[in-house]
Design an enzyme around this catalytic site. Structure first.
Site, short mmCIF file in Angstrom:
data_model
loop_
_atom_site.label_atom_id
_atom_site.label_comp_id
_atom_site.label_asym_id
_atom_site.label_seq_id
_atom_site.Cartn_x
_atom_site.Cartn_y
_atom_site.Cartn_z
N GLY A 18 0.36 -0.92 0.17
CA GLY A 18 0.05 0.08 -0.14
C GLY A 18 0.83 1.03 0.37
O GLY A 18 0.19 2.39 0.63
N ARG A 72 -16.19 -14.61 -10.46
CA ARG A 72 -15.28 -13.09 -10.37
C ARG A 72 -16.30 -12.08 -10.70
O ARG A 72 -16.72 -11.08 -9.44
CB ARG A 72 -14.41 -12.77 -11.78
CG ARG A 72 -12.94 -13.38 -11.92
CD ARG A 72 -12.76 -12.93 -13.40
NE ARG A 72 -11.20 -13.34 -13.06
CZ ARG A 72 -9.82 -13.17 -12.63
NH1 ARG A 72 -10.11 -11.51 -11.89
NH2 ARG A 72 -9.06 -13.07 -12.53
N MET A 97 -4.23 -6.07 -7.58
CA MET A 97 -4.22 -7.37 -8.43
C MET A 97 -5.39 -8.27 -8.77
O MET A 97 -4.77 -8.71 -9.07
CB MET A 97 -2.78 -8.38 -7.91
CG MET A 97 -1.60 -7.52 -7.24
SD MET A 97 -0.57 -5.96 -8.85
CE MET A 97 -0.40 -6.94 -9.69
N ILE A 99 -8.33 -8.51 -11.57
CA ILE A 99 -8.85 -7.85 -13.06
C ILE A 99 -10.48 -7.31 -12.77
O ILE A 99 -11.04 -8.96 -12.54
CB ILE A 99 -8.72 -8.73 -14.53
CG1 ILE A 99 -7.08 -8.94 -14.28
CG2 ILE A 99 -9.34 -8.06 -15.27
CD1 ILE A 99 -6.67 -9.74 -15.88
N ASN A 114 -6.01 3.99 -12.23
CA ASN A 114 -5.60 2.69 -11.84
C ASN A 114 -3.92 3.18 -12.26
O ASN A 114 -3.35 4.34 -12.96
CB ASN A 114 -5.26 1.88 -12.50
CG ASN A 114 -4.73 0.86 -12.58
OD1 ASN A 114 -4.44 0.00 -11.43
ND2 ASN A 114 -3.75 -0.31 -13.96
N HIS A 116 0.18 2.08 -13.41
CA HIS A 116 0.76 1.06 -13.83
C HIS A 116 2.18 0.94 -13.56
O HIS A 116 2.69 2.09 -14.19
CB HIS A 116 -0.13 0.32 -14.92
CG HIS A 116 0.70 -0.84 -15.61
ND1 HIS A 116 0.26 -2.04 -15.55
CD2 HIS A 116 1.77 -0.89 -17.28
CE1 HIS A 116 0.91 -2.76 -16.24
NE2 HIS A 116 1.47 -2.30 -17.30
N GLU A 150 -10.56 -3.02 -20.86
CA GLU A 150 -9.14 -3.12 -21.73
C GLU A 150 -8.10 -3.11 -20.45
O GLU A 150 -7.44 -2.12 -20.62
CB GLU A 150 -9.15 -2.23 -22.70
CG GLU A 150 -8.05 -2.01 -23.75
CD GLU A 150 -8.07 -1.46 -25.00
OE1 GLU A 150 -6.40 -1.60 -25.74
OE2 GLU A 150 -8.55 -0.66 -24.85
N GLU A 181 6.11 7.08 -8.36
CA GLU A 181 5.20 6.69 -8.85
C GLU A 181 3.95 7.51 -7.28
O GLU A 181 3.17 7.83 -7.97
CB GLU A 181 4.72 5.18 -8.37
CG GLU A 181 5.06 4.48 -8.97
CD GLU A 181 5.10 2.83 -8.83
OE1 GLU A 181 5.92 2.12 -9.48
OE2 GLU A 181 4.11 2.06 -8.87
C1 GRF Z 1 3.03 -0.24 -7.28
O1 GRF Z 1 4.75 -0.30 -8.15
C2 GRF Z 1 2.25 -0.95 -8.84
O2 GRF Z 1 2.28 0.29 -9.30
C3 GRF Z 1 2.29 -2.14 -9.05
O3 GRF Z 1 1.95 -2.35 -7.49
C4 GRF Z 1 3.47 -1.95 -7.11
C5 GRF Z 1 2.03 -1.65 -5.46
O4 GRF Z 1 2.85 -1.39 -4.88
N1 GRF Z 1 0.80 -1.52 -9.61
P1 GRF Z 1 2.17 -0.53 -3.90
O5 GRF Z 1 1.10 -1.98 -3.14
O6 GRF Z 1 1.90 0.37 -4.18
O7 GRF Z 1 3.60 -0.24 -2.68
#
Ligand code: GRF
Length: 204
Positions: A18, A72, A97, A99, A114, A116, A150, A181
């Site tokens: 997180g 799902r 994680m 979909i 989101n 990525h 998508e 990020e």
């Molecule tokens: C991050 O690199 C994000 O881009 C990817 O999963 C990783 C998660 O990191 N989807 P965190 O759980 O936010 O520390």
């Protein structure tokens, strides 16, 4: 929208540590983003981010995907019910994680983001750092995009770029990208709640 503050409410979906969730919550609690965290939800009961959110006073919830045994639609319906209870106006996926099904996404389209860890549309899916190195990329990065049916394909709202350095491994690349990020996601969310849709670029 919280009638008391007139601020949009944001739910954050996580599966792990997180760190992106934390950067979003802190930005909202500091006022850098004109919105408020309404819920942190995880599909994994052991996600480290849950305790971090609780420590910041944000309500948390767990919808464990395992008991749904691959159903799902049923899992997504349980998540949707929890989001409705929280009064969320916007959803941010942050290291979530799973979909999501088109049926779940449709009502949130235009209101769900989101992050990525690649420069989309390059390297959709998993193992982005390995694939960037295998491709011999000179630059790498991360992308905040709107979520559509998508996978990793929705409109881009921001990207952060770093140089690939000699001797980089997937781990060193991931470690150097993560702070970017944490800068990009709150900056994009701040614009998103103001209705700004032009993509933001950051350079490390
Ligand atoms: C991050 O690199 C994000 O881009 C990817 O999963 C990783 C998660 O990191 N989807 P965190 O759980 O936010 O520390």
């Amino acid at each position: 929208m919280n009638p008391a503050t007139s601020l949009p409410r944001v739910a954050i979906l996580i599966s792990g540590g997180g760190s992106n969730m934390l950067s979003l919550v802190r930005a909202m609690q500091s006022g850098a983003v004109a919105a408020e965290p309404a819920l942190v939800l995880s599909n994994r009961p052991d996600a480290g981010g849950l305790a971090k959110a609780e420590a910041l006073g944000v309500p948390t919830a767990v919808v464990d995907h395992k008991p749904f045994r691959g159903d799902r639609e049923a899992f997504d319906a349980a998540v949707q019910e929890r989001l409705a209870q929280s009064g969320a106006d916007i959803v941010c996926l942050a290291g979530f994680m799973r979909i999501l099904t088109p049926g779940f996404i449709a009502p949130w389209e235009g209101r769900m983001l989101n992050i990525h860890p690649s420069l989309l549309p390059l390297f959709r899916g998993l193992h982005t750092h390995e694939r960037a190195l295998e491709a011999g990329m000179a630059v790498h990065g991360c992308t905040v995009h709107e979520v559509t049916a998508e996978l990793d394909g929705g409109p881009i709202r921001g990207q952060a770029v770093i140089a690939v350095e000699a001797g980089d491994t997937p781990d060193t690349l991931a470690a150097r990208l993560l702070p970017m990020e944490h800068r990009l996601y709150p900056a994009v969310l701040a614009r998103f709640v103001r209705g700004e849709r032009a993509p933001l670029a950051l350079f490390g």
